[in-house]
Design a protein around this motif. Structure first.
Motif, mmCIF file in Angstrom:
data_model
loop_
_atom_site.group_PDB
_atom_site.id
_atom_site.type_symbol
_atom_site.label_atom_id
_atom_site.label_comp_id
_atom_site.label_asym_id
_atom_site.label_seq_id
_atom_site.Cartn_x
_atom_site.Cartn_y
_atom_site.Cartn_z
ATOM 1 N N LYS A 65 62.477 36.194 11.530
ATOM 2 C CA LYS A 65 62.002 35.826 12.892
ATOM 3 C C LYS A 65 60.528 34.538 12.493
ATOM 4 C CE LYS A 65 62.942 39.494 15.843
ATOM 5 N NZ LYS A 65 62.346 40.625 16.782
ATOM 6 N N LYS A 66 59.837 35.252 11.455
ATOM 7 C CA LYS A 66 58.865 34.310 11.082
ATOM 8 C C LYS A 66 59.469 32.956 10.324
ATOM 9 C CE LYS A 66 55.369 37.665 10.203
ATOM 10 N NZ LYS A 66 54.407 38.705 8.998
ATOM 11 N N HIS A 67 60.364 33.105 9.571
ATOM 12 C CA HIS A 67 61.105 31.834 9.018
ATOM 13 C C HIS A 67 61.564 30.867 9.852
ATOM 14 C CE1 HIS A 67 62.637 29.844 5.429
ATOM 15 N NE2 HIS A 67 63.858 29.522 6.135
ATOM 16 N N TYR A 68 62.056 31.410 11.004
ATOM 17 C CA TYR A 68 62.778 30.366 12.175
ATOM 18 C C TYR A 68 61.881 30.396 13.358
ATOM 19 C CZ TYR A 68 66.928 30.385 9.192
ATOM 20 O OH TYR A 68 67.730 30.217 8.119
ATOM 21 N N GLN A 69 60.564 30.909 13.169
ATOM 22 C CA GLN A 69 59.649 30.573 14.373
ATOM 23 C C GLN A 69 59.951 29.287 15.086
ATOM 24 O OE1 GLN A 69 55.701 32.117 13.392
ATOM 25 N NE2 GLN A 69 55.612 30.439 11.994
ATOM 26 N N GLY A 70 59.780 29.231 16.176
ATOM 27 C CA GLY A 70 59.699 27.735 16.642
ATOM 28 C C GLY A 70 61.213 27.466 17.235
#
Length: 211
Positions: A65-70
């Motif tokens: 989720k952090k990697h694809y945040q936004g």
């Protein structure tokens, strides 16, 4: 119809090979559903056999989720395989659980070519999109068993994994050191005991000579 692509994996741990497939799903579909599917007990046993730290599904999904945040067109879901038979025997029951957990109407499933027939059998409504697992020759098994592959894990999880591996290494070194100290201590005690026996024997012999 809106194209909704799905990619399923254990992500044990997530690595650049997984990211390349996820990026493809994002680029080719209007929405991407990424499913972390595993039996936590089995996955933990796999990690223990390789002396690799086990992170819960929620922790691994958090890295993704952090990697694809936004990116608002991607959704992450955990599918618990506990109680299911291993593939391919358990795929029918797994497909039922998948449809209960994944509420989205999946139109394309991305998977290795070896899963084509099984996917077409249990998900006939979905387009099957074959992926090449060796396009990026990095697999979770490599990372769990060969520490030089650690550099290929998802950047958001690298520090967490490295920290746990360092802790494991330090614990192993402490155990070895304590074992060595225990051996040395045992040897010292044995030497002292042997010395006492010798001294007692000598004293006894000296007394007998005097008599």
């Amino acid at each position: 119809m809106k194209k909704i692509g799905c990619f399923v994996g254990k992500f044990l741990p997530p690595h650049i090979g997984h990211l390349s497939v996820i990026d493809r799903v994002i680029n080719e579909c209007e929405k991407a559903v990424i499913v972390l599917s595993e039996d936590p007990k089995r996955s933990k046993e796999k990690c223990e056999k390789s002396s690799f730290p086990y992170f819960t599904p929620m922790q691994r999904l958090e890295w993704l989720k952090k990697h694809y945040q936004g990116n608002n067109n991607i959704k992450f879901v955990f599918l618990d395989e506990s109680g299911l038979k291993s593939f391919p025997e358990g795929l029918e029951e797994w497909s039922k659980r998948f449809k209960e957990v994944i509420k989205d109407q999946i139109t394309a499933k991305y998977a290795d070519e070896s899963y084509r027939q099984l996917n077409e059998l249990y998900f006939p409504e979905c387009e099957f999109v074959a992926i090449d697992r060796d396009a990026i020759a990095v697999h979770g098994t490599d990372i769990r068993n060969k520490k030089e592959y650690l550099k290929y894990v998802i950047p958001e999880g690298y520090d967490d994994i490295k920290k746990q591996l360092d802790k494991q290494f330090n614990r192993q070194m402490d155990k070895r050191l304590n074992k060595q100290l225990d051996k040395q201590t045992t040897k010292q005690i044995n030497r002292q005991f042997e010395k006492q026996i010798k001294n007692q024997t000598k004293k006894q012999n000296d007394k007998e000579i005097e008599l």
